[in-house]
Write a protein that holds these residues in place. Structure first.
Motif, mmCIF file in Angstrom:
data_model
loop_
_atom_site.group_PDB
_atom_site.id
_atom_site.type_symbol
_atom_site.label_atom_id
_atom_site.label_comp_id
_atom_site.label_asym_id
_atom_site.label_seq_id
_atom_site.Cartn_x
_atom_site.Cartn_y
_atom_site.Cartn_z
ATOM 1 N N ALA A 180 5.986 -27.946 31.345
ATOM 2 C CA ALA A 180 4.803 -27.705 30.513
ATOM 3 C C ALA A 180 4.221 -26.322 30.781
ATOM 4 C CB ALA A 180 3.754 -28.781 30.766
ATOM 5 N N LEU A 181 4.141 -25.945 32.070
ATOM 6 C CA LEU A 181 3.604 -24.629 32.425
ATOM 7 C C LEU A 181 4.531 -23.525 31.935
ATOM 8 C CD1 LEU A 181 1.556 -22.815 33.843
ATOM 9 C CD2 LEU A 181 2.860 -23.151 35.967
ATOM 10 N N THR A 182 5.824 -23.730 32.113
ATOM 11 C CA THR A 182 6.797 -22.732 31.646
ATOM 12 C C THR A 182 6.663 -22.512 30.148
ATOM 13 O OG1 THR A 182 8.374 -23.259 33.411
ATOM 14 C CG2 THR A 182 9.252 -22.214 31.422
ATOM 15 N N HIS A 183 6.561 -23.611 29.403
ATOM 16 C CA HIS A 183 6.422 -23.507 27.940
ATOM 17 C C HIS A 183 5.128 -22.791 27.570
ATOM 18 C CE1 HIS A 183 6.722 -24.574 23.699
ATOM 19 N NE2 HIS A 183 5.476 -25.007 23.759
ATOM 20 N N ALA A 184 4.041 -23.130 28.249
ATOM 21 C CA ALA A 184 2.743 -22.513 27.946
ATOM 22 C C ALA A 184 2.765 -21.015 28.245
ATOM 23 C CB ALA A 184 1.645 -23.208 28.752
ATOM 24 N N ARG A 185 3.375 -20.647 29.361
ATOM 25 C CA ARG A 185 3.451 -19.231 29.723
ATOM 26 C C ARG A 185 4.308 -18.461 28.708
ATOM 27 N NH1 ARG A 185 2.222 -18.054 35.249
ATOM 28 N NH2 ARG A 185 0.154 -18.938 35.583
ATOM 29 N N LYS A 186 5.427 -19.047 28.322
ATOM 30 C CA LYS A 186 6.289 -18.382 27.338
ATOM 31 C C LYS A 186 5.558 -18.209 26.009
ATOM 32 C CE LYS A 186 10.951 -19.521 28.946
ATOM 33 N NZ LYS A 186 12.225 -20.216 28.605
ATOM 34 N N PHE A 220 -1.907 -13.523 33.070
ATOM 35 C CA PHE A 220 -1.268 -13.394 34.381
ATOM 36 C C PHE A 220 -0.699 -11.988 34.511
ATOM 37 C CE2 PHE A 220 1.103 -15.805 31.269
ATOM 38 C CZ PHE A 220 2.275 -15.090 31.104
ATOM 39 N N THR A 221 -0.163 -11.666 35.651
ATOM 40 C CA THR A 221 0.271 -10.296 35.921
ATOM 41 C C THR A 221 1.508 -9.933 35.108
ATOM 42 O OG1 THR A 221 1.690 -10.983 37.761
ATOM 43 C CG2 THR A 221 -0.603 -10.460 38.271
ATOM 44 N N ARG A 222 1.651 -8.632 34.848
ATOM 45 C CA ARG A 222 2.792 -8.150 34.065
ATOM 46 C C ARG A 222 4.114 -8.506 34.729
ATOM 47 N NH1 ARG A 222 5.788 -3.368 34.185
ATOM 48 N NH2 ARG A 222 4.397 -2.474 35.747
ATOM 49 N N THR A 223 4.159 -8.411 36.050
ATOM 50 C CA THR A 223 5.418 -8.702 36.747
ATOM 51 C C THR A 223 5.823 -10.162 36.585
ATOM 52 O OG1 THR A 223 4.162 -9.044 38.795
ATOM 53 C CG2 THR A 223 5.137 -6.867 38.447
ATOM 54 N N SER A 224 4.841 -11.039 36.323
ATOM 55 C CA SER A 224 5.156 -12.453 36.134
ATOM 56 C C SER A 224 5.954 -12.701 34.865
ATOM 57 C CB SER A 224 3.871 -13.286 36.094
ATOM 58 O OG SER A 224 3.189 -13.240 37.327
ATOM 59 N N ILE A 225 5.888 -11.760 33.919
ATOM 60 C CA ILE A 225 6.656 -11.907 32.683
ATOM 61 C C ILE A 225 8.143 -12.046 32.996
ATOM 62 C CG2 ILE A 225 7.432 -10.672 30.603
ATOM 63 C CD1 ILE A 225 4.640 -9.587 30.290
ATOM 64 N N TYR A 226 8.596 -11.362 34.029
ATOM 65 C CA TYR A 226 10.024 -11.380 34.360
ATOM 66 C C TYR A 226 10.491 -12.758 34.826
ATOM 67 C CZ TYR A 226 9.852 -6.309 33.958
ATOM 68 O OH TYR A 226 9.703 -5.033 33.482
ATOM 69 N N ASN A 227 9.572 -13.640 35.154
ATOM 70 C CA ASN A 227 9.944 -15.011 35.491
ATOM 71 C C ASN A 227 10.350 -15.802 34.250
ATOM 72 O OD1 ASN A 227 9.365 -14.725 38.272
ATOM 73 N ND2 ASN A 227 7.181 -15.114 37.887
ATOM 74 N N TYR A 228 10.016 -15.262 33.079
ATOM 75 C CA TYR A 228 10.253 -15.987 31.825
ATOM 76 C C TYR A 228 11.150 -15.203 30.862
ATOM 77 C CZ TYR A 228 6.209 -18.299 33.818
ATOM 78 O OH TYR A 228 5.365 -18.942 34.682
ATOM 79 N N PHE A 229 10.985 -13.894 30.822
ATOM 80 C CA PHE A 229 11.801 -13.038 29.962
ATOM 81 C C PHE A 229 12.224 -11.805 30.762
ATOM 82 C CE2 PHE A 229 8.835 -15.228 27.079
ATOM 83 C CZ PHE A 229 9.733 -15.828 26.190
ATOM 84 N N HIS A 230 13.478 -11.443 30.670
ATOM 85 C CA HIS A 230 13.969 -10.305 31.445
ATOM 86 C C HIS A 230 13.794 -8.977 30.718
ATOM 87 C CE1 HIS A 230 16.797 -12.721 34.336
ATOM 88 N NE2 HIS A 230 15.550 -13.149 34.347
ATOM 89 N N THR A 231 13.708 -9.029 29.391
ATOM 90 C CA THR A 231 13.597 -7.792 28.603
ATOM 91 C C THR A 231 12.615 -7.978 27.457
ATOM 92 O OG1 THR A 231 15.382 -8.409 27.074
ATOM 93 C CG2 THR A 231 16.011 -7.202 29.080
ATOM 94 N N LYS A 232 12.180 -6.876 26.907
ATOM 95 C CA LYS A 232 11.336 -6.922 25.710
ATOM 96 C C LYS A 232 12.083 -7.576 24.555
ATOM 97 C CE LYS A 232 10.773 -3.128 23.261
ATOM 98 N NZ LYS A 232 10.303 -1.792 22.805
#
Length: 222
Positions: A7-13, A43-55
């Motif tokens: 659920a958290l993963t989906h919400a963050r994405k 959340f922090t910009r670096t946390s994006i990499y936990n969900y997406f590796h690239t733009k």
């Protein structure tokens, strides 16, 4: 790193994709960065990499979400009325694309780059939804035009889907593009997504117009 709940993963994405969609309304793909996207999340910009590796993965996820919304619109169209004439279906299918400006704009981009810079698991997920959209269009054709053969429905898809990749530039032009066309003395006639889609679909269904309804009028140059 602690394991995140689905659920958290989906919400963050979703939050990341929403931020990208908001930026894309006023910025170009080239100018949007992970830093810009991260600034619009909680959340922090670096946390994006936990969900997406690239733009590109984020944009591919946005396009996937747009297709999912369009599939829902197509299925709602099919369930809403037991039958439609060729004329009515041409207009109704065109209406489903009117609200999918973001999808059409993304399709006008270079998808090779989006796909080349996305992990295979993301690309496979997108391709499945892309295929599901074709199945949704096929269900509509089968429901409203039962006389169509499987080969005829396939021919419709292979004429209609390439059209989707090129319609956006014909309905939207920047000030710079208009200026260039004026200087080059190239006439520019702007049509809407609805007008162009309705005209194409009516042409593709001409063989069924005499049994399922009249052929709709094509757009006229204004």
């Amino acid at each position: 790193m602690p394991k995140r709940s689905p659920a958290l993963t989906h919400a963050r994405k979703e939050e990341i994709v929403n931020a990208c969609a908001q930026l894309y309304q006023s910025m170009s793909f080239r100018d949007i960065t992970l830093k810009e996207i991260g600034a619009r999340t909680s959340f922090t910009r670096t946390s994006i990499y936990n969900y997406f590796h690239t733009k590109e993965e984020i944009f591919l996820a946005l396009l996937q979400r747009e297709y999912e919304a369009w599939i829902a619109d197509l299925d709602a169209l099919r369930r809403a009325r037991p039958e439609l004439t060729a004329e009515d279906f041409s207009g109704a299918l065109a209406r489903t694309l009117e609200g999918r400006q973001c999808m059409l704009k993304l399709l006008a981009m270079n998808l090779y780059d989006l796909e080349a810079n996305s992990r295979m698991e993301n690309l496979v997920a997108f391709k499945r939804v892309y295929a599901a959209s074709m199945e949704a269009v096929t269900r509509c054709l089968a429901a409203f035009f039962p006389a169509m053969t499987g080969e005829e429905r396939q021919a419709f898809l292979y004429a209609f889907y390439p059209f989707l990749f090129g319609i956006y530039p014909y309905t939207e032009a920047t000030d710079r593009q208009r200026e260039a066309m004026d200087l080059a003395q190239v006439p520019y006639v702007q049509y809407s997504v609805y007008e162009l889609t309705r005209a194409l679909v009516s042409k593709l269904l001409q063989g069924f117009a005499h049994t399922h309804g009249g052929e709709p009028d094509l757009p006229r140059i204004r």
